[in-house]
Design a protein around this motif. Structure first.
Motif, PDB file in Angstrom:
ATOM      1  N   MET A   1      97.287 -15.413  47.273  1.00 10.01           N
ATOM      2  CA  MET A   1      97.958 -15.172  46.000  1.00 10.01           C
ATOM      3  C   MET A   1      98.978 -14.044  46.122  1.00 10.01           C
ATOM      4  N   GLU A   2      98.657 -13.009  46.879  1.00 14.36           N
ATOM      5  CA  GLU A   2      99.612 -11.911  47.051  1.00 14.36           C
ATOM      6  C   GLU A   2     100.857 -12.366  47.805  1.00 14.36           C
ATOM      7  N   THR A   3     100.682 -13.282  48.749  1.00 14.02           N
ATOM      8  CA  THR A   3     101.837 -13.852  49.441  1.00 14.02           C
ATOM      9  C   THR A   3     102.708 -14.630  48.463  1.00 14.02           C
ATOM     10  N   ALA A   4     102.079 -15.415  47.602  1.00 11.76           N
ATOM     11  CA  ALA A   4     102.826 -16.166  46.584  1.00 11.76           C
ATOM     12  C   ALA A   4     103.542 -15.216  45.628  1.00 11.76           C
ATOM     13  N   LEU A   5     102.895 -14.119  45.253  1.00 19.97           N
ATOM     14  CA  LEU A   5     103.498 -13.140  44.343  1.00 19.97           C
ATOM     15  C   LEU A   5     104.703 -12.450  44.981  1.00 19.97           C
ATOM     16  N   ASP A   6     104.591 -12.132  46.252  1.00 21.55           N
ATOM     17  CA  ASP A   6     105.719 -11.504  46.956  1.00 21.55           C
ATOM     18  C   ASP A   6     106.933 -12.423  46.929  1.00 21.55           C
ATOM     19  N   LYS A   7     106.722 -13.712  47.119  1.00 24.85           N
ATOM     20  CA  LYS A   7     107.823 -14.661  47.116  1.00 24.85           C
ATOM     21  C   LYS A   7     108.389 -14.851  45.707  1.00 24.85           C
ATOM     22  N   ALA A   8     107.484 -14.871  44.712  1.00 24.76           N
ATOM     23  CA  ALA A   8     107.928 -15.047  43.332  1.00 24.76           C
ATOM     24  C   ALA A   8     108.757 -13.868  42.853  1.00 24.76           C
ATOM     25  N   LYS A   9     108.472 -12.696  43.366  1.00 23.80           N
ATOM     26  CA  LYS A   9     109.235 -11.504  42.989  1.00 23.80           C
ATOM     27  C   LYS A   9     110.688 -11.638  43.412  1.00 23.80           C
ATOM     28  N   VAL A  10     110.912 -12.297  44.535  1.00 21.88           N
ATOM     29  CA  VAL A  10     112.261 -12.434  45.095  1.00 21.88           C
ATOM     30  C   VAL A  10     112.943 -13.722  44.639  1.00 21.88           C
ATOM     31  N   ALA A  11     112.182 -14.808  44.588  1.00 26.65           N
ATOM     32  CA  ALA A  11     112.783 -16.131  44.358  1.00 26.65           C
ATOM     33  C   ALA A  11     112.373 -16.789  43.048  1.00 26.65           C
ATOM     34  N   GLY A  12     111.458 -16.172  42.298  1.00 26.29           N
ATOM     35  CA  GLY A  12     111.041 -16.753  41.033  1.00 26.29           C
ATOM     36  C   GLY A  12     109.793 -17.598  41.119  1.00 26.29           C
ATOM     37  N   VAL A  13     109.511 -18.114  42.317  1.00 28.46           N
ATOM     38  CA  VAL A  13     108.310 -18.914  42.526  1.00 28.46           C
ATOM     39  C   VAL A  13     107.800 -18.677  43.937  1.00 28.46           C
ATOM     40  N   GLY A  14     106.486 -18.707  44.078  1.00 29.87           N
ATOM     41  CA  GLY A  14     105.868 -18.600  45.392  1.00 29.87           C
ATOM     42  C   GLY A  14     104.691 -19.556  45.460  1.00 29.87           C
ATOM     43  N   ILE A  15     104.581 -20.283  46.561  1.00 28.28           N
ATOM     44  CA  ILE A  15     103.514 -21.278  46.718  1.00 28.28           C
ATOM     45  C   ILE A  15     102.882 -21.118  48.090  1.00 28.28           C
ATOM     46  N   THR A  16     101.558 -21.058  48.117  1.00 34.51           N
ATOM     47  CA  THR A  16     100.849 -20.998  49.393  1.00 34.51           C
ATOM     48  C   THR A  16      99.765 -22.067  49.429  1.00 34.51           C
ATOM     49  N   ALA A  17      99.628 -22.709  50.577  1.00 35.50           N
ATOM     50  CA  ALA A  17      98.562 -23.682  50.802  1.00 35.50           C
ATOM     51  C   ALA A  17      97.678 -23.149  51.923  1.00 35.50           C
ATOM     52  N   VAL A  18      96.367 -23.241  51.734  1.00 33.20           N
ATOM     53  CA  VAL A  18      95.406 -22.643  52.670  1.00 33.20           C
ATOM     54  C   VAL A  18      94.515 -23.719  53.273  1.00 33.20           C
ATOM     55  N   ARG A  19      94.322 -23.659  54.571  1.00 30.88           N
ATOM     56  CA  ARG A  19      93.355 -24.525  55.234  1.00 30.88           C
ATOM     57  C   ARG A  19      92.336 -23.665  55.998  1.00 30.88           C
ATOM     58  N   ASN A  20      91.225 -24.282  56.360  1.00 32.01           N
ATOM     59  CA  ASN A  20      90.165 -23.599  57.110  1.00 32.01           C
ATOM     60  C   ASN A  20      89.648 -22.353  56.395  1.00 32.01           C
ATOM     61  N   GLY A  21      89.452 -22.510  55.073  1.00 32.98           N
ATOM     62  CA  GLY A  21      88.941 -21.403  54.283  1.00 32.98           C
ATOM     63  C   GLY A  21      87.451 -21.537  54.011  1.00 32.98           C
ATOM     64  N   ASN A  22      86.978 -20.769  53.035  1.00 30.14           N
ATOM     65  CA  ASN A  22      85.577 -20.764  52.628  1.00 30.14           C
ATOM     66  C   ASN A  22      85.500 -20.593  51.117  1.00 30.14           C
ATOM     67  N   HIS A  23      84.296 -20.651  50.587  1.00 30.02           N
ATOM     68  CA  HIS A  23      84.092 -20.447  49.151  1.00 30.02           C
ATOM     69  C   HIS A  23      84.696 -19.113  48.749  1.00 30.02           C
ATOM     70  N   ALA A  24      85.535 -19.114  47.706  1.00 27.83           N
ATOM     71  CA  ALA A  24      86.282 -17.908  47.335  1.00 27.83           C
ATOM     72  C   ALA A  24      85.869 -17.322  45.995  1.00 27.83           C
ATOM     73  N   GLY A  25      84.805 -17.861  45.376  1.00 27.66           N
ATOM     74  CA  GLY A  25      84.399 -17.352  44.071  1.00 27.66           C
ATOM     75  C   GLY A  25      85.214 -17.978  42.960  1.00 27.66           C
ATOM     76  N   ALA A  26      85.210 -17.332  41.800  1.00 27.99           N
ATOM     77  CA  ALA A  26      85.924 -17.859  40.640  1.00 27.99           C
ATOM     78  C   ALA A  26      87.434 -17.821  40.870  1.00 27.99           C
ATOM     79  N   MET A  27      88.106 -18.940  40.672  1.00 29.67           N
ATOM     80  CA  MET A  27      89.551 -19.010  40.883  1.00 29.67           C
ATOM     81  C   MET A  27      90.327 -18.138  39.895  1.00 29.67           C
TER      82      MET A  27
END
Length: 355
Positions: A93-119
């Protein structure tokens, strides 16, 4: 009731003892405790034992070493390398926020993750920085496709949070199943039946037995509509990231050592690039005011905005303490015994309160 500080201290110590670096241990503890603060016990400290077991049996790597591929001005794909879910999700999410600060939108897709708690943890992080946050994740098979009797999709939660000028963000967080699978896991731990209409057993027959439900499937919310949303989450998380999807997504609760390989999707939208930050937040506040002023239906005392009840509970429990079930308390004590962690001196509940 338990003090917030004691629970944070205890959870952090457990993660540190399992080999998680200090900063990551503190953050993951915060994610779990905040879920309990907000009344979402299914994603709170009831998960700590599974997280620690996952680390011990190799499903979760305690030292998260992500590979972030900056694929474009507004996009990134993250290989989480089976790292701790909450740590990965925050970075995504912080990566997406960094991009949104500069370009208005930021999108990240994650693979090989684990349970992350409440979205909502991560969408509210975006809202706290003035952006609209959008997040979703796939999970181990739990929901059948509409018309099927075998689980294929996970409960595949979807969350969105938007900041408003005055007050807490509008924060939507929902599973695409009738009930979160965590509720069924909790019921199985407590040996309590689940409501009719929640699940089917391995043969496709309706069941109120949580153990049979865990071997069968949770039903999608709103029938084919919930199935469609679960499919949408699978496309945006599992497929787009190049990660696991469907039957190939595992669980930290499964036997064996194969990592779950969970996939996630995060997006941040910066209102400044649309109608301006201040104007957007004012319009959100106007929307909230209008929605909550709609005439009440019979039997209702107020109209709530998504996230409002969770925030009210958090405020109350920060003042008066956090209830946890006796089953969760016992799991915490067993972990502390395993790692020779001293229980906090004040870790003495004045009453046994279950959710």
């Amino acid at each position: 009731m338990y003090s917030v500080d004691d629970l944070l201290q205890l959870a952090t110590a457990c993660f540190q003892a399992a080999g998680v670096p200090d900063e990551d241990a503190r953050w993951t503890a915060q994610v779990l405790v905040r879920a309990d603060l907000q009344g979402t016990a299914t994603h709170g400290l009831s998960r700590l034992s599974a997280y620690v077991s996952g680390i011990c049996n190799g499903k979760i790597k305690p030292r998260t070493e992500m590979k972030i591929d900056e694929t474009g001005p507004v996009t990134a794909v993250i290989d989480a390398d089976q790292g701790l879910g909450p740590v990965v999700a925050k970075a995504a999410m912080e990566t997406a926020l960094d991009k949104a600060k500069v370009a208005g939108v930021g999108i990240t897709a994650v693979r090989n993750g684990n349970h992350a708690g409440a979205m909502s943890t991560y969408t509210e992080l975006a809202a706290s920085r003035g952006c609209i946050g959008f997040a979703m994740t796939n999970a181990q098979p739990a929901i059948p496709p509409w018309g099927g009797r075998k689980a294929y999709f996970g409960t595949n939660p979807i969350a969105l949070a938007a900041p408003q000028k005055d007050g807490q963000p509008v924060s939507i967080d929902l599973a695409t199943s009738v009930a979160a699978r965590g509720n069924i896991i909790m019921a199985a731990k407590k040996n309590e039946p689940i409501p009719e209409g929640w699940a089917i057993d391995a043969n496709g027959a309706p069941t109120t037995d949580p153990s049979a439900a865990l071997k069968g499937a949770v039903l999608p919310m709103a029938g084919p509509k919930g199935y469609s949303l679960a499919l949408m989450v699978e496309i945006l998380s599992g497929l787009l990231s190049g990660g696991n999807f469907g039957y190939n997504v595992g669980s930290i609760y499964d036997e064996g050592t194969a990592p779950p390989g969970t996939a996630m999707f995060f997006m941040a939208l910066n209102p400044e690039f649309f109608i301006g930050q201040g104007t957007f937040e004012t319009r959100v506040s106007q929307l909230v005011a209008e929605v909550t002023s709609v005439p009440l239906a019979s039997g209702y005392e107020r109209i709530r905005i998504p996230g409002e009840r969770r925030q009210e509970l958090e405020n109350e429990r920060r003042l008066h303490g956090v209830p946890i079930t006796s089953e969760t308390e016992e799991e915490l004590r067993q972990i502390c015994k395993k790692y020779a962690i001293a229980m906090p001196k004040s870790f003495k509940p004045t009453s046994s309160v279950a959710y």
